[in-house]
Design a protein around this motif. Structure first.
Motif: not given
Length: 404
Positions: A47-54, A137-142
């Motif tokens: 989650a931290l990696g995803v938010l950092y990339a975000f 949207t990508v995070l939501e639909d994935s």
């Protein structure tokens, strides 16, 4: 004669045997990834990696690539010189309202409706909103967002919410208007009120974030840290003060899947179109109203009136009254105004935090009113208390650190 319970179950068993097939379950890579992203030990680092990339993609695309790389050149080198030359009579009030300062050499500092207004809305905010909604949207639909909700459930329970609250929280980073509406997915009035209040106070919208990345990139991290800490502290307090239940999360976690790009583009267009219809007119109107208030001396009078409060309690210049007035119309516009005021780095941090926790923009205000006028009045009372308490606390921290 009616059937007995045993006879009904016999019929169900017979239908099941004819219609339901069984097979051997084979664990897939998606199943393994799903387990890894939902368990705290592995899910939190992911989650931290995803938010950092975000955040990295958001800042690089919206700030460096589009705004600095293209929009600044377009507006400052082409649009502003043409508008200054084409508009008659630089000494007129209309010139000041729509074009701004005749001596300005960039749209950001001109502060006219057709210069700063259009540049902030189209050149700074639109790229930020566009890339935010695309990634959202990508995070939501994935299928990742439901897993993030499960992962955050334990933490959010500490402040009277459950994991589903992460959805309006992330939406609020795009725009608080749909985020307030999304609080309806929470189950109790207590949860909806807490989330709506925290959204209005501590979650900066994508437009505001875009301007912050443009004008104060070196202090955005500290501003966000103060807002996150405030979110946790006042959420904890509200949970203890407000009666009501906090039920456990019940959520269907779908399997991971590749987003359907047709759905992604449809959602992206729908959300971006909503921004263009709702935000851009408010930015232009906000610049016009603030300019009129400056011309009529209202801002100067308010600055003198509130100077003791702002200088003594909050530790910021009295000139920040103007941006706070603009913040009710558009917070991104207010941050843009703050960047033109001479102040220390810590005063800038304090001022941006104050703008963030100040009254929500008028569009969010209207949506909160639709949720109920009692809830709105209660949220305003919470907001006023938070502004005075937290704003004074930040000033006190600056004094103790010797930077205020």
């Amino acid at each position: 004669m009616g059937l007995t319970a045993d006879e009904r179950w016999d019929i169900i068993d017979a239908i099941t045997q004819r219609t339901v097939g069984t097979g051997t379950y084979r664990r897939t890579l998606g199943d393994a990834l799903g387990d890894l992203t939902i368990q705290p030990l592995t899910g939190i680092p992911v989650a931290l990696g995803v938010l950092y990339a975000f955040w990295s993609i958001f800042g690089s695309f919206a700030g460096s690539l589009v705004t600095d790389g293209f929009m600044v050149k377009l507006f400052d080198s082409s649009w502003l010189p043409w508008l200054q030359a084409a508009w008659p009579n630089p000494d007129s009030i209309l010139y000041y309202l729509f074009v701004g300062d005749p001596a300005a050499d960039n749209c950001f500092e001109a502060f006219g409706a057709l210069t700063s207004g259009l540049f902030v809305a189209i050149g700074v905010v639109l790229p930020a909103v566009l890339i935010f909604y695309l990634m959202m949207t990508v995070l939501e639909d994935s299928g990742y967002l439901p897993r993030l909700a499960v992962l955050m459930d334990t933490v959010l329970h500490k402040i009277g919410l459950h994991g589903y609250a992460i959805v309006p929280a992330i939406l609020g980073l795009g725009c608080n208007v749909p985020a307030v509406t999304a609080t309806r997915i929470l189950e109790t009035r207590k949860q909806r009120f807490i989330m709506m209040s925290l959204l209005a106070i501590f979650i900066p919208c994508g437009a505001q974030l875009g301007v912050m990345l443009e004008v104060i990139p070196e202090t955005v991290g500290l501003v966000m840290l103060y807002l996150i800490i405030g979110f946790g502290i006042f959420g904890f307090v509200l949970d203890r003060l407000i009666p009501g239940s906090n039920p456990e999360i019940l959520i269907d976690v779908p399997p991971y899947r590749w987003p359907a790009w047709e759905n992604v583009t449809r959602k992206l267009w729908s959300r971006t179109k909503g921004f263009l219809k709702e935000a851009v007119p408010f930015v232009l109107l906000g610049v016009l109203i603030v300019n009129v208030l400056y011309l009529t001396g209202v801002i100067a009078a308010l600055a003198d009136l509130f100077a003791p409060l702002f200088v003594t309690w909050f530790g910021v210049p009295k000139e920040t009254v103007g941006p706070l007035v603009a913040g009710f119309l558009r917070k991104d516009l207010a941050v843009a105004q703050l960047s033109t005021i001479a102040m220390t780095p810590y005063q800038m941090i304090t001022s941006v935090v104050l703008v963030s926790i100040y009254f929500p923009c008028v569009a969010t205000f209207v949506v909160m009113l639709r949720e109920g006028w009692r809830e709105l009045l209660a949220a305003i009372a919470v907001l006023i208390a938070v502004v005075f308490i937290y704003g004074g606390l930040i000033h006190a921290i600056g004094i103790l650190m010797g930077v205020a």
